[in-house]
Design an enzyme around this catalytic site. Sequence first.
Site, mmCIF file in Angstrom:
data_model
loop_
_atom_site.group_PDB
_atom_site.id
_atom_site.type_symbol
_atom_site.label_atom_id
_atom_site.label_comp_id
_atom_site.label_asym_id
_atom_site.label_seq_id
_atom_site.Cartn_x
_atom_site.Cartn_y
_atom_site.Cartn_z
ATOM 1 N N SER A 1 0.811 -1.227 0.000
ATOM 2 C CA SER A 1 0.000 0.000 0.000
ATOM 3 C C SER A 1 0.842 1.275 0.000
ATOM 4 O O SER A 1 0.500 2.226 -0.702
ATOM 5 C CB SER A 1 -0.973 -0.006 1.182
ATOM 6 O OG SER A 1 -1.914 -1.023 0.992
ATOM 7 N N THR B 1 -5.063 -3.283 7.962
ATOM 8 C CA THR B 1 -4.892 -4.635 7.452
ATOM 9 C C THR B 1 -4.737 -5.616 8.608
ATOM 10 O O THR B 1 -4.943 -5.252 9.769
ATOM 11 C CB THR B 1 -3.729 -4.678 6.417
ATOM 12 O OG1 THR B 1 -3.676 -5.966 5.849
ATOM 13 C CG2 THR B 1 -2.374 -4.330 7.032
ATOM 14 N N LYS C 1 -8.668 -5.688 11.302
ATOM 15 C CA LYS C 1 -9.888 -5.265 10.601
ATOM 16 C C LYS C 1 -11.148 -5.328 11.481
ATOM 17 O O LYS C 1 -12.063 -4.536 11.305
ATOM 18 C CB LYS C 1 -10.082 -6.097 9.332
ATOM 19 C CG LYS C 1 -9.060 -5.730 8.247
ATOM 20 C CD LYS C 1 -9.317 -6.453 6.955
ATOM 21 C CE LYS C 1 -8.240 -6.093 5.936
ATOM 22 N NZ LYS C 1 -8.453 -6.732 4.645
ATOM 23 N N ASP D 1 -12.736 -3.556 0.400
ATOM 24 C CA ASP D 1 -12.222 -4.825 -0.140
ATOM 25 C C ASP D 1 -13.228 -5.483 -1.087
ATOM 26 O O ASP D 1 -12.854 -6.005 -2.144
ATOM 27 C CB ASP D 1 -11.912 -5.811 0.992
ATOM 28 C CG ASP D 1 -10.596 -5.486 1.692
ATOM 29 O OD1 ASP D 1 -9.729 -4.860 1.065
ATOM 30 O OD2 ASP D 1 -10.449 -5.871 2.866
ATOM 31 N N GLY E 1 -12.822 -16.628 6.809
ATOM 32 C CA GLY E 1 -12.368 -15.527 7.657
ATOM 33 C C GLY E 1 -12.903 -14.197 7.154
ATOM 34 O O GLY E 1 -13.870 -14.158 6.384
ATOM 35 N N ALA F 1 -11.624 -12.082 5.051
ATOM 36 C CA ALA F 1 -11.498 -11.891 3.602
ATOM 37 C C ALA F 1 -12.635 -12.605 2.869
ATOM 38 O O ALA F 1 -13.171 -12.100 1.884
ATOM 39 C CB ALA F 1 -10.147 -12.415 3.122
HETATM 40 P P1 ATR Z 1 -8.594 -13.145 7.003
HETATM 41 O O1 ATR Z 1 -9.219 -12.027 7.765
HETATM 42 O O2 ATR Z 1 -7.394 -12.734 6.197
HETATM 43 O O3 ATR Z 1 -9.574 -13.915 6.198
HETATM 44 P P2 ATR Z 1 -8.655 -15.096 9.107
HETATM 45 O O4 ATR Z 1 -9.934 -14.516 9.591
HETATM 46 O O5 ATR Z 1 -7.619 -15.487 10.096
HETATM 47 O O6 ATR Z 1 -7.939 -14.101 8.106
HETATM 48 O O7 ATR Z 1 -9.007 -16.348 8.174
HETATM 49 C C1 ATR Z 1 -8.013 -17.086 7.571
HETATM 50 C C2 ATR Z 1 -8.670 -18.104 6.649
HETATM 51 O O8 ATR Z 1 -7.646 -18.802 5.958
HETATM 52 C C3 ATR Z 1 -9.476 -19.163 7.384
HETATM 53 O O9 ATR Z 1 -10.549 -19.565 6.544
HETATM 54 C C4 ATR Z 1 -8.451 -20.287 7.542
HETATM 55 O O10 ATR Z 1 -9.014 -21.575 7.729
HETATM 56 P P3 ATR Z 1 -9.443 -22.074 9.201
HETATM 57 O O11 ATR Z 1 -10.800 -21.503 9.451
HETATM 58 O O12 ATR Z 1 -9.432 -23.549 9.082
HETATM 59 O O13 ATR Z 1 -8.390 -21.558 10.143
HETATM 60 C C5 ATR Z 1 -7.768 -20.206 6.217
HETATM 61 N N1 ATR Z 1 -6.423 -20.801 6.167
HETATM 62 C C6 ATR Z 1 -5.275 -20.321 6.688
HETATM 63 N N2 ATR Z 1 -4.224 -21.111 6.376
HETATM 64 C C7 ATR Z 1 -4.722 -22.136 5.624
HETATM 65 C C8 ATR Z 1 -4.137 -23.284 4.984
HETATM 66 N N3 ATR Z 1 -2.843 -23.538 5.043
HETATM 67 N N4 ATR Z 1 -4.957 -24.104 4.278
HETATM 68 C C9 ATR Z 1 -6.279 -23.835 4.182
HETATM 69 N N5 ATR Z 1 -6.891 -22.777 4.774
HETATM 70 C C10 ATR Z 1 -6.121 -21.931 5.484
#
Ligand code: ATR
Length: 287
Positions: A22, A67, A71, A108, A136, A138
């Site tokens: 950014s 970020t 958030k 976003d 999550g 995103a």
């Molecule tokens: P964000 O706000 O960026 O979405 P988050 O709320 O922490 O971050 O969510 C991360 C997402 O990535 C979740 O859906 C997570 O899956 P879990 O609910 O099982 O934790 C997913 N995620 C992270 N690492 C992963 C991986 N190696 N393989 C598959 N899903 C992953």
Amino acid sequence: MSISGKAKLAGVIGWPVAHSLSPQLHSYWLAAHAIDGAYIPLPVVREDFARVVAALQRAGFAGVNVTVPHKEAAFAVAHDLDEAAQLAGAVNLLLFREGGRIEGRNTDADGLAASLTEDLGKGWLTGKDVVLVGAGGAARGATVALAKLGAREIRIVNRTQAHAETFARAAPPHIKARLKVFSWTDFAPAASGTALLLNATSAGMAGSPALDLALDALPVNAAVCDIVYNPLDTDLLTRARAGGHRTIDGLGMLMHQAVPAFAAFYGETPKVTPALRAELKKALRHG
Ligand code: ATR
């Protein structure tokens, strides 16, 4: 470019923030528009978030982008929220308004929608089904974008199925698309017949394992979009390209989500151009 004592100030708060593009993105536009302003990376740990936001507001910042991992905290500090922020339950843009009020927005979802529209064409997703990986913040924003683009069904697949169930239950009732949860092991039936696979997890990001899902069941005319932009060519996109799929990388969403933020900070609406993309790709290559 030098700045004066009247420079308009903004920045990005995150932890870590060193990987964020950014600052390069906004600085590029500041220079292109010859604006007396600056955009600063602000590494801030969770427990300091609210205090730093209050301090930036008092120091005269126009606002900040927010970020990971702030958030949801940004959502909580905002006095006023736009519809996208309310739908996503997360804020990526805080604007400091008159009288100490803080406005929270989520750009976003619109950024993703603009990126998909740019690459796939207007109306392309209308009435089609999508497989969305992730549950999550995103993924919440992505759901809003996909519904707005007219997707018929959003099939949610998440590593931890319970998170996907909670996510689907918590989805706002006026989201027009139908949400369906599939287990991780049922990715093949979830992907079957879809027009788009969207990765909204952090899997594939530098330092994280790749997304461990086979693409065999995805129709060959389905597009694959990854919101991860570091690296730009994730394992998922590389495999998708090899399988003949159209691919959309995460830079498009990053650039488009920044347009309304820049306009709100500095008062001019910037353009997403191939030259900007080239500049950001260069920044990514040089780490
Ligand atoms: P964000 O706000 O960026 O979405 P988050 O709320 O922490 O971050 O969510 C991360 C997402 O990535 C979740 O859906 C997570 O899956 P879990 O609910 O099982 O934790 C997913 N995620 C992270 N690492 C992963 C991986 N190696 N393989 C598959 N899903 C992953």
